[in-house]
Design a protein around this motif. Structure first.
Motif, PDB file in Angstrom:
ATOM      1  N   LEU A  30       0.847  -1.106   0.093  1.00  0.00           N
ATOM      2  CA  LEU A  30       0.061   0.217   0.066  1.00  0.00           C
ATOM      3  C   LEU A  30       0.887   1.252  -0.113  1.00  0.00           C
ATOM      4  CD1 LEU A  30      -2.597  -0.980   2.426  1.00  0.00           C
ATOM      5  CD2 LEU A  30      -2.898  -1.044   0.076  1.00  0.00           C
ATOM      6  N   GLU A  31       1.970   1.223   1.043  1.00  0.00           N
ATOM      7  CA  GLU A  31       2.849   2.315   0.725  1.00  0.00           C
ATOM      8  C   GLU A  31       3.513   2.514  -0.742  1.00  0.00           C
ATOM      9  OE1 GLU A  31       3.006  -0.314   2.924  1.00  0.00           O
ATOM     10  OE2 GLU A  31       2.383   0.844   4.600  1.00  0.00           O
ATOM     11  N   GLY A  33       2.079   1.703  -3.357  1.00  0.00           N
ATOM     12  CA  GLY A  33       1.036   2.383  -4.335  1.00  0.00           C
ATOM     13  C   GLY A  33       0.829   3.821  -4.123  1.00  0.00           C
ATOM     14  N   LYS A  34       0.840   4.392  -2.809  1.00  0.00           N
ATOM     15  CA  LYS A  34       0.651   5.910  -2.369  1.00  0.00           C
ATOM     16  C   LYS A  34       1.801   6.791  -3.112  1.00  0.00           C
ATOM     17  CE  LYS A  34      -2.103   4.443   1.439  1.00  0.00           C
ATOM     18  NZ  LYS A  34      -2.317   4.219   3.070  1.00  0.00           N
ATOM     19  N   HIS A  37       1.425   6.786  -6.544  1.00  0.00           N
ATOM     20  CA  HIS A  37       0.359   7.801  -6.988  1.00  0.00           C
ATOM     21  C   HIS A  37       0.632   9.349  -6.876  1.00  0.00           C
ATOM     22  CE1 HIS A  37      -3.526  10.136  -6.653  1.00  0.00           C
ATOM     23  NE2 HIS A  37      -3.929   9.146  -7.033  1.00  0.00           N
ATOM     24  N   ALA A  72      -0.632  -6.068   2.197  1.00  0.00           N
ATOM     25  CA  ALA A  72      -1.176  -4.990   1.262  1.00  0.00           C
ATOM     26  C   ALA A  72      -2.008  -5.666   0.120  1.00  0.00           C
ATOM     27  CB  ALA A  72       0.146  -4.445   0.674  1.00  0.00           C
ATOM     28  N   ALA A  90      -8.671  -2.113  -0.488  1.00  0.00           N
ATOM     29  CA  ALA A  90      -7.478  -1.462  -0.732  1.00  0.00           C
ATOM     30  C   ALA A  90      -7.603  -1.192  -2.326  1.00  0.00           C
ATOM     31  CB  ALA A  90      -6.425  -2.493  -0.806  1.00  0.00           C
ATOM     32  N   HIS A  93      -9.520   2.353  -2.120  1.00  0.00           N
ATOM     33  CA  HIS A  93      -8.818   3.420  -1.619  1.00  0.00           C
ATOM     34  C   HIS A  93      -7.351   3.782  -2.180  1.00  0.00           C
ATOM     35  CE1 HIS A  93      -6.568   1.448   1.048  1.00  0.00           C
ATOM     36  NE2 HIS A  93      -7.276   0.957   1.528  1.00  0.00           N
ATOM     37  N   THR A  94      -6.751   2.756  -2.894  1.00  0.00           N
ATOM     38  CA  THR A  94      -5.431   2.913  -3.232  1.00  0.00           C
ATOM     39  C   THR A  94      -5.204   2.685  -4.929  1.00  0.00           C
ATOM     40  OG1 THR A  94      -4.610   2.518  -1.154  1.00  0.00           O
ATOM     41  CG2 THR A  94      -3.010   2.263  -2.962  1.00  0.00           C
ATOM     42  N   TYR A  95      -5.506   1.557  -5.179  1.00  0.00           N
ATOM     43  CA  TYR A  95      -5.031   0.764  -6.420  1.00  0.00           C
ATOM     44  C   TYR A  95      -6.064   1.294  -7.434  1.00  0.00           C
ATOM     45  CZ  TYR A  95      -2.235  -2.401  -3.871  1.00  0.00           C
ATOM     46  OH  TYR A  95      -1.155  -3.173  -2.978  1.00  0.00           O
ATOM     47  N   LEU A  98      -5.098   4.763  -8.288  1.00  0.00           N
ATOM     48  CA  LEU A  98      -3.667   4.762  -8.897  1.00  0.00           C
ATOM     49  C   LEU A  98      -3.616   4.441 -10.346  1.00  0.00           C
ATOM     50  CD1 LEU A  98      -0.792   4.902  -9.216  1.00  0.00           C
ATOM     51  CD2 LEU A  98      -0.582   2.553  -7.945  1.00  0.00           C
TER      52      LEU A  98
END
Length: 268
Positions: A30-31, A33-34, A37, A72, A90, A93-95, A98
């Motif tokens: 997740l880190e 991915g952020k 982004h 993750a 996930a 809110h993340t992938y 992105l």
């Protein structure tokens, strides 16, 4: 932002972004991915002078998929009211934001695929406008191996790139697709010897970076065409042409054509 899982470099009008967690074959935490982004948003919002982007991976792999050992994987530890995992949290809110950002970049994206492009890493690779793969690279829809479904836009991209039959084969069988087979299928643009991967990707990206501002409009129009019907796409072309026709690059292109000389584009 101080990146821990990315390396970002600027070179000759290019932004070169390298996924950097080689011990996991650049598994997408997740880190990561952020951070990715954030780096791409900086390019998208004009915070850098880049006119093209290269995305690649450090070491022996491009991206081996979600980093399940770091929590993750899809869901990232989230649970539903029933107490069972929400394996899609996930993505929400993340992938998904992105990969949408990658699709909507205002400048061309070249992906340089070394080694494994698996799971969501396969999606990252296939979002390139130009996809260059090393001979040792492979593409893998690994989700069936852990009882999940393809994500990161794979169920959208694959049927449009290679047709239903081959998309089903990749997703249902979960077999590795070698770089040479991917080229034969039309999944990628180039398959080159490993030592030539980055030189080839950089040469292509430089060609794009030295092109007119309309390249961003071209990529946008082609992405939009995947969902548009005929009259809608004709209108999209008309509106894009209106924008392109007001650029300095258009004036330079016409002048260069009439003067029988190479055009010197500046991306504006």
């Amino acid at each position: 932002m101080d990146y821990q899982r990315l390396k970002v470099a600027a070179q000759d009008g290019l932004a070169i972004i390298t996924l950097s967690d080689p011990a996991t074959l650049n598994a997408a935490s997740l880190e990561m991915g952020k951070e990715l982004h954030h780096a791409l948003a900086a390019v998208s919002h004009g915070s850098s002078a880049a006119r093209a982007v290269i995305l690649t991976g450090e070491g022996r792999g491009f991206c081996s998929g979600a980093n399940l050992s770091a929590g993750a994987g899809p869901g990232g530890g989230a649970t539903d009211p029933d107490g069972k995992p929400d394996a899609g949290k996930a993505l929400e809110h993340t992938y998904n934001p992105l990969v949408t950002l990658m699709r909507d970049l205002p400048i061309p994206l070249v992906t340089a695929v070394n080694g494994a492009a698996a799971g969501v890493g396969c999606s990252f690779a296939l979002l390139g406008d130009i996809i260059v793969a090393a001979e040792s690279a492979y593409f893998l829809q690994a989700f069936r191996r852990i009882g999940l479904v393809p994500d990161g836009g794979s169920t959208y991209l694959l049927p449009r790139l290679i047709g239903k039959a081959r998309a089903m084969e990749m997703a249902l069988l979960g077999e590795k697709i070698s770089a040479d087979k991917a080229l034969d299928w039309g999944l990628i643009n180039r398959c080159v010897p490993d030592a030539e991967l980055m030189p080839t990707a950089i040469a292509i990206a430089k060609e794009l970076a030295n092109g007119p501002a309309s390249l961003g409009l071209i990529r946008k129009a082609i992405w939009a065409s995947l969902d548009a019907e005929w009259t809608q796409q004709l209108h999209a072309e008309r509106m894009a042409q209106r924008i392109a026709g007001k650029t300095e690059d258009f004036a330079e292109g016409v002048a260069a054509f009439l003067q029988k000389r190479p055009a010197a584009f500046h991306g504006r």
